[in-house]
Design a protein around this motif. Sequence first.
Motif, PDB file in Angstrom:
ATOM      1  N   LEU A  13       3.433  19.409 -79.664  1.00  9.59           N
ATOM      2  CA  LEU A  13       2.736  20.693 -79.613  1.00  9.59           C
ATOM      3  C   LEU A  13       1.668  20.722 -80.695  1.00  9.59           C
ATOM      4  O   LEU A  13       1.820  20.099 -81.761  1.00  9.59           O
ATOM      5  CB  LEU A  13       3.701  21.864 -79.834  1.00  9.59           C
ATOM      6  CG  LEU A  13       4.848  22.033 -78.831  1.00  9.59           C
ATOM      7  CD1 LEU A  13       6.083  21.266 -79.286  1.00  9.59           C
ATOM      8  CD2 LEU A  13       5.197  23.521 -78.671  1.00  9.59           C
ATOM      9  N   ASN A  15      -0.966  23.207 -83.244  1.00 13.38           N
ATOM     10  CA  ASN A  15      -0.663  24.337 -84.124  1.00 13.38           C
ATOM     11  C   ASN A  15      -0.879  25.688 -83.457  1.00 13.38           C
ATOM     12  O   ASN A  15      -0.688  26.728 -84.099  1.00 13.38           O
ATOM     13  CB  ASN A  15      -1.483  24.248 -85.417  1.00 13.38           C
ATOM     14  CG  ASN A  15      -2.966  24.021 -85.139  1.00 13.38           C
ATOM     15  OD1 ASN A  15      -3.430  24.193 -84.016  1.00 13.38           O
ATOM     16  ND2 ASN A  15      -3.700  23.632 -86.159  1.00 13.38           N
ATOM     17  N   ASP A  17       0.920  26.257 -80.739  1.00 12.32           N
ATOM     18  CA  ASP A  17       2.159  26.273 -79.958  1.00 12.32           C
ATOM     19  C   ASP A  17       1.907  25.974 -78.479  1.00 12.32           C
ATOM     20  O   ASP A  17       2.505  26.581 -77.589  1.00 12.32           O
ATOM     21  CB  ASP A  17       2.880  27.630 -80.100  1.00 12.32           C
ATOM     22  CG  ASP A  17       3.305  27.903 -81.519  1.00 12.32           C
ATOM     23  OD1 ASP A  17       3.464  26.935 -82.276  1.00 12.32           O
ATOM     24  OD2 ASP A  17       3.470  29.082 -81.870  1.00 12.32           O
ATOM     25  N   ALA A  63       7.337  25.807 -75.010  1.00 14.68           N
ATOM     26  CA  ALA A  63       6.335  26.339 -75.930  1.00 14.68           C
ATOM     27  C   ALA A  63       6.641  27.790 -76.282  1.00 14.68           C
ATOM     28  O   ALA A  63       6.504  28.202 -77.442  1.00 14.68           O
ATOM     29  CB  ALA A  63       4.941  26.220 -75.307  1.00 14.68           C
ATOM     30  N   PHE A  66       9.528  27.808 -78.698  1.00  9.89           N
ATOM     31  CA  PHE A  66       9.120  27.354 -80.026  1.00  9.89           C
ATOM     32  C   PHE A  66       8.366  28.457 -80.764  1.00  9.89           C
ATOM     33  O   PHE A  66       8.572  28.675 -81.969  1.00  9.89           O
ATOM     34  CB  PHE A  66       8.239  26.114 -79.886  1.00  9.89           C
ATOM     35  CG  PHE A  66       7.903  25.455 -81.203  1.00  9.89           C
ATOM     36  CD1 PHE A  66       8.843  24.697 -81.875  1.00  9.89           C
ATOM     37  CD2 PHE A  66       6.638  25.592 -81.755  1.00  9.89           C
ATOM     38  CE1 PHE A  66       8.545  24.083 -83.075  1.00  9.89           C
ATOM     39  CE2 PHE A  66       6.323  24.995 -82.956  1.00  9.89           C
ATOM     40  CZ  PHE A  66       7.274  24.236 -83.615  1.00  9.89           C
ATOM     41  N   ALA A  67       7.490  29.160 -80.058  1.00 11.19           N
ATOM     42  CA  ALA A  67       6.766  30.274 -80.677  1.00 11.19           C
ATOM     43  C   ALA A  67       7.723  31.397 -81.069  1.00 11.19           C
ATOM     44  O   ALA A  67       7.573  32.023 -82.129  1.00 11.19           O
ATOM     45  CB  ALA A  67       5.692  30.793 -79.714  1.00 11.19           C
ATOM     46  N   ARG A  70       9.537  30.346 -84.218  1.00 11.81           N
ATOM     47  CA  ARG A  70       8.664  30.487 -85.379  1.00 11.81           C
ATOM     48  C   ARG A  70       8.648  31.936 -85.869  1.00 11.81           C
ATOM     49  O   ARG A  70       8.719  32.205 -87.064  1.00 11.81           O
ATOM     50  CB  ARG A  70       7.244  30.046 -85.016  1.00 11.81           C
ATOM     51  CG  ARG A  70       6.267  30.121 -86.180  1.00 11.81           C
ATOM     52  CD  ARG A  70       4.835  30.111 -85.672  1.00 11.81           C
ATOM     53  NE  ARG A  70       4.469  28.884 -84.988  1.00 11.81           N
ATOM     54  CZ  ARG A  70       3.962  27.818 -85.598  1.00 11.81           C
ATOM     55  NH1 ARG A  70       3.780  27.835 -86.906  1.00 11.81           N
ATOM     56  NH2 ARG A  70       3.629  26.756 -84.904  1.00 11.81           N
ATOM     57  N   ALA A  76       7.389  27.541 -88.568  1.00 13.15           N
ATOM     58  CA  ALA A  76       7.831  26.471 -87.677  1.00 13.15           C
ATOM     59  C   ALA A  76       9.069  25.784 -88.229  1.00 13.15           C
ATOM     60  O   ALA A  76       9.986  25.437 -87.495  1.00 13.15           O
ATOM     61  CB  ALA A  76       6.698  25.461 -87.482  1.00 13.15           C
ATOM     62  N   TYR A 130       3.161  19.175 -83.981  1.00 13.32           N
ATOM     63  CA  TYR A 130       4.609  19.205 -84.147  1.00 13.32           C
ATOM     64  C   TYR A 130       5.223  18.320 -83.063  1.00 13.32           C
ATOM     65  O   TYR A 130       4.907  18.485 -81.882  1.00 13.32           O
ATOM     66  CB  TYR A 130       5.153  20.634 -84.025  1.00 13.32           C
ATOM     67  CG  TYR A 130       4.714  21.556 -85.128  1.00 13.32           C
ATOM     68  CD1 TYR A 130       5.296  21.498 -86.393  1.00 13.32           C
ATOM     69  CD2 TYR A 130       3.705  22.494 -84.911  1.00 13.32           C
ATOM     70  CE1 TYR A 130       4.891  22.343 -87.410  1.00 13.32           C
ATOM     71  CE2 TYR A 130       3.295  23.343 -85.922  1.00 13.32           C
ATOM     72  CZ  TYR A 130       3.885  23.265 -87.171  1.00 13.32           C
ATOM     73  OH  TYR A 130       3.477  24.099 -88.180  1.00 13.32           O
TER      74      TYR A 130
END
Length: 626
Positions: A13, A15, A17, A63, A66-67, A70, A76, A130
């Motif tokens: 990913l 930055n 996301d 995604a 993951f967001a 965060r 992150a 990432y």
Amino acid sequence: MPSSCSIRALWILNNQDIVVFSRRFLVVERRWSVAVKTANERSKDNEDSNMLSSSLPTDYELAAAFAERRKREGSARGYGIRVKQSIEGSDSWVDDPITRHIVSLHVKKEENGEELTFWPLILHSKGQYYILVLPLVEPDHLKAYKTLCRRSDCGNGVGVDGNLSSLLLQLPCITGAFMVAHVLGDIITSDLIEPEVVVSAGSSVGGLLDSLTGSIGISARPKPVAPPVAASTNSSAIGGVSVTSDTPKIGPRNPDKDALRSFISTAMPFGTPLDLSYSNITAIRTNGFSPADTPPVDSKQPGWKPYLYKGKQRLLLTIHEIVNAAMYDRDEIPDSLSILGQVNCRAELEGLPDVLFPLTGLDSRRIEILSYHPCAQVPEQGGGDKQSVMFSPPLGNFVLLRYQAPCLINVPVKGFYQLSMVSENEGAFLFKLSLMEGYKAPLIMEFCTVSMPFPRRKVISLEGTPSIGVVSYTKHSVDWKIIPSGRGVGAKSVEATFPGTVRFGPWKSQSPVDSGSVQGDDEDSDMEIEQGNNMVNVEEYLMEKMKKHLPAVDLEEPFCWQAYNYAKVSFKMAGTSLSGMMIDPKSINIFPSVKIPVEYSTQVHSGDYILWNTLGKCPVAVAPAN
């Protein structure tokens, strides 16, 4: 299910996301599906059954998860330890710093809204990307982690059963997944650096920028295309300590998807990592194999040498050392000086020979060998000053061994640094340094620079003239080049003094709660979490929590990072090692016997070489009583 490492899937990913690359391994996923079906059939707990899924998330679903993580964890990486913002079921609830690198994601499926948990996901940050790698584990391991995420006692107390450390010890696949993540990060940022081997100026091959595929000397083939390598001859890394050069490394802005696909399909077919050496994989794909590559009869060809070298033979050895130091100039605090070293090698030898040579300087210098390359065969050391090492060398540059040792010779750069604030926006400083005191030929210092960082203050002006060298300043630092590059100094003592005054812009309060995030080079420095009506940077919050017993910073040192101020010394030396580690080129034997030229060199770089402000606060570890 075998204990070896297998990868279910991986994602890269950016930055923002957004998934820019992903790969799923169906063979491994089928094994997971069978294991999940078996676990669900024997499970009597419906909640446990819902924890497991036999399908992987889509790129969009991952995604979004993951967001969301965060936002939930604050960045992150996350907190790593339990704080007030931690909620039950989150990684930080486990209260273990390893959860900053081994994370879980709660994915909501689009078709039915069901929430599924995926763990362990290896999180590696490299450049602006990432990398997430999901290894194959037993379903019971995932259930055990979910239980830890809901325990009120965190599960990390002494004597507590089922803590995270004991769980991870059962998963050797974690180590393999980390290796996969790191090599993928190096590929997408073009940060593939071979160990530096110093060669003569007229050499046509070898050296840091000489890639494996460009010089393996395979006959009857067109010259292969070298893989992308971004490095400089003054860059190296030992044990995570980097030495930077004047030229910054610049990688591509977008990942090379073709290079990733090519590497993954060869290095880890069907999701099982076999060889993670990018140089080996590139050479094999570029050149292929031919009957000329057949090893001699009754000789077993090792995996680290896919090709047999053809061409002019020679052997190159370089001892490369990194000097780390903490200089306090205080009677109550002893100075600290240590060396991390490695022996770099390049063996351009035909066939499958063995190389034997003695390492000298081991006993009296208290050198501790940390690791050897898999190609080395080393007998148990029975004491004494020498130890024989035999190895069957691979192609290209490689690290034969790593070691650590105290400094045998005198301190390369010693002295003191003093800094005090004469007013709120003006500081007076004084350097008094001695370089290479007591050193003899053939040692030379090729360059030496001292930097004073001021990350929390803006430098407006600088006054003062050093006794030697030139001075410049930037927005947040003052740099003193005592010995510029290209003007090396031989083995003679150099005395250097530098009194001066530095003026800063108006002081602004930088408390963690009301200042917001402080922009910097940290990978998560731009990530913030909400705490009431204020914003607080996660990294600063953690550091503030860990140093809560430290006295608060006062106006004497308002510009300091973590309540400390210091100067950092950077230098490069050549001629001999500082640890006493030595290799005698005349004592090297090669079997079968062959006479070849042997080139031997040494290089010494500074690592974290710190001069702490004598008049300020400083961190120190108390030595145990004998």
